[in-house]
Write a protein that holds these residues in place. Structure first.
Motif, mmCIF file in Angstrom:
data_model
loop_
_atom_site.group_PDB
_atom_site.id
_atom_site.type_symbol
_atom_site.label_atom_id
_atom_site.label_comp_id
_atom_site.label_asym_id
_atom_site.label_seq_id
_atom_site.Cartn_x
_atom_site.Cartn_y
_atom_site.Cartn_z
ATOM 1 N N ILE A 65 0.876 -1.170 0.000
ATOM 2 C CA ILE A 65 0.000 0.000 0.000
ATOM 3 C C ILE A 65 0.913 1.220 0.000
ATOM 4 N N ILE A 66 0.673 2.141 -0.938
ATOM 5 C CA ILE A 66 1.492 3.352 -0.999
ATOM 6 C C ILE A 66 0.620 4.566 -0.711
ATOM 7 N N ARG A 67 1.257 5.602 -0.190
ATOM 8 C CA ARG A 67 0.547 6.797 0.247
ATOM 9 C C ARG A 67 0.612 7.893 -0.814
ATOM 10 N N MET A 68 -0.076 9.000 -0.548
ATOM 11 C CA MET A 68 -0.259 10.080 -1.508
ATOM 12 C C MET A 68 1.051 10.621 -2.073
ATOM 13 N N LYS A 69 2.025 10.903 -1.241
ATOM 14 C CA LYS A 69 3.280 11.485 -1.745
ATOM 15 C C LYS A 69 3.971 10.548 -2.736
ATOM 16 N N THR A 70 3.929 9.264 -2.477
ATOM 17 C CA THR A 70 4.522 8.291 -3.389
ATOM 18 C C THR A 70 3.747 8.238 -4.694
ATOM 19 N N VAL A 71 2.410 8.274 -4.591
ATOM 20 C CA VAL A 71 1.565 8.261 -5.793
ATOM 21 C C VAL A 71 1.839 9.506 -6.635
ATOM 22 N N GLN A 72 1.942 10.656 -5.999
ATOM 23 C CA GLN A 72 2.248 11.901 -6.723
ATOM 24 C C GLN A 72 3.599 11.802 -7.421
ATOM 25 N N ALA A 73 4.591 11.268 -6.735
ATOM 26 C CA ALA A 73 5.928 11.150 -7.324
ATOM 27 C C ALA A 73 5.927 10.204 -8.520
ATOM 28 N N ARG A 74 5.221 9.102 -8.415
ATOM 29 C CA ARG A 74 5.206 8.115 -9.503
ATOM 30 C C ARG A 74 4.384 8.556 -10.704
ATOM 31 N N THR A 75 3.300 9.290 -10.456
ATOM 32 C CA THR A 75 2.403 9.658 -11.554
ATOM 33 C C THR A 75 2.695 11.027 -12.133
ATOM 34 N N GLY A 76 3.301 11.910 -11.341
ATOM 35 C CA GLY A 76 3.522 13.284 -11.781
ATOM 36 C C GLY A 76 2.266 14.134 -11.699
ATOM 37 N N LEU A 77 1.230 13.611 -11.027
ATOM 38 C CA LEU A 77 -0.034 14.348 -10.900
ATOM 39 C C LEU A 77 -0.095 15.083 -9.573
ATOM 40 N N SER A 78 -0.856 16.174 -9.568
ATOM 41 C CA SER A 78 -1.084 16.905 -8.321
ATOM 42 C C SER A 78 -2.162 16.194 -7.513
ATOM 43 N N ARG A 79 -2.243 16.542 -6.247
ATOM 44 C CA ARG A 79 -3.255 15.977 -5.349
ATOM 45 C C ARG A 79 -4.664 16.198 -5.896
ATOM 46 N N SER A 80 -4.950 17.425 -6.324
ATOM 47 C CA SER A 80 -6.294 17.726 -6.820
ATOM 48 C C SER A 80 -6.611 16.964 -8.105
ATOM 49 N N THR A 81 -5.630 16.772 -8.970
ATOM 50 C CA THR A 81 -5.851 16.009 -10.201
ATOM 51 C C THR A 81 -6.115 14.544 -9.883
ATOM 52 N N ILE A 82 -5.406 13.992 -8.920
ATOM 53 C CA ILE A 82 -5.636 12.611 -8.514
ATOM 54 C C ILE A 82 -7.071 12.440 -8.026
ATOM 55 N N TYR A 83 -7.532 13.333 -7.157
ATOM 56 C CA TYR A 83 -8.904 13.236 -6.638
ATOM 57 C C TYR A 83 -9.940 13.438 -7.743
#
Length: 72
Positions: free
Chosen positions: A7-25
């Motif tokens: 299970i990975i958290r938000m900061k890791t997801v942002q780093a891997r995808t290059g997306l911002s928090r708001s774009t992910i949501y």
């Protein structure tokens, strides 16, 4: 032997995808990004394998259905 699911958290997801928090949501709401998993009262994360699938094919990512047997 198969590795356990991480299970990975938000900061890791942002780093891997290059997306911002708001774009992910926004993408989660649209159904074009893997949904979060509740991991505690105040914490959430994502299955690493789902994020890897999304990174490999962002435009073609779809939630796994009940009868998707890619893991077997």
């Amino acid at each position: 032997m198969r590795q356990p699911e991480r299970i990975i958290r938000m900061k890791t997801v942002q780093a891997r995808t290059g997306l911002s928090r708001s774009t992910i949501y926004r993408k989660m709401t649209e159904g074009t990004f893997p949904p979060q998993l509740k991991i505690s009262a105040n914490g959430a994360g994502w299955h690493e394998s789902e994020i890897n699938r999304w990174v490999a094919n962002p435009a073609g990512w779809r939630p796994r259905g009940e009868f998707d047997f890619d893991d077997f």
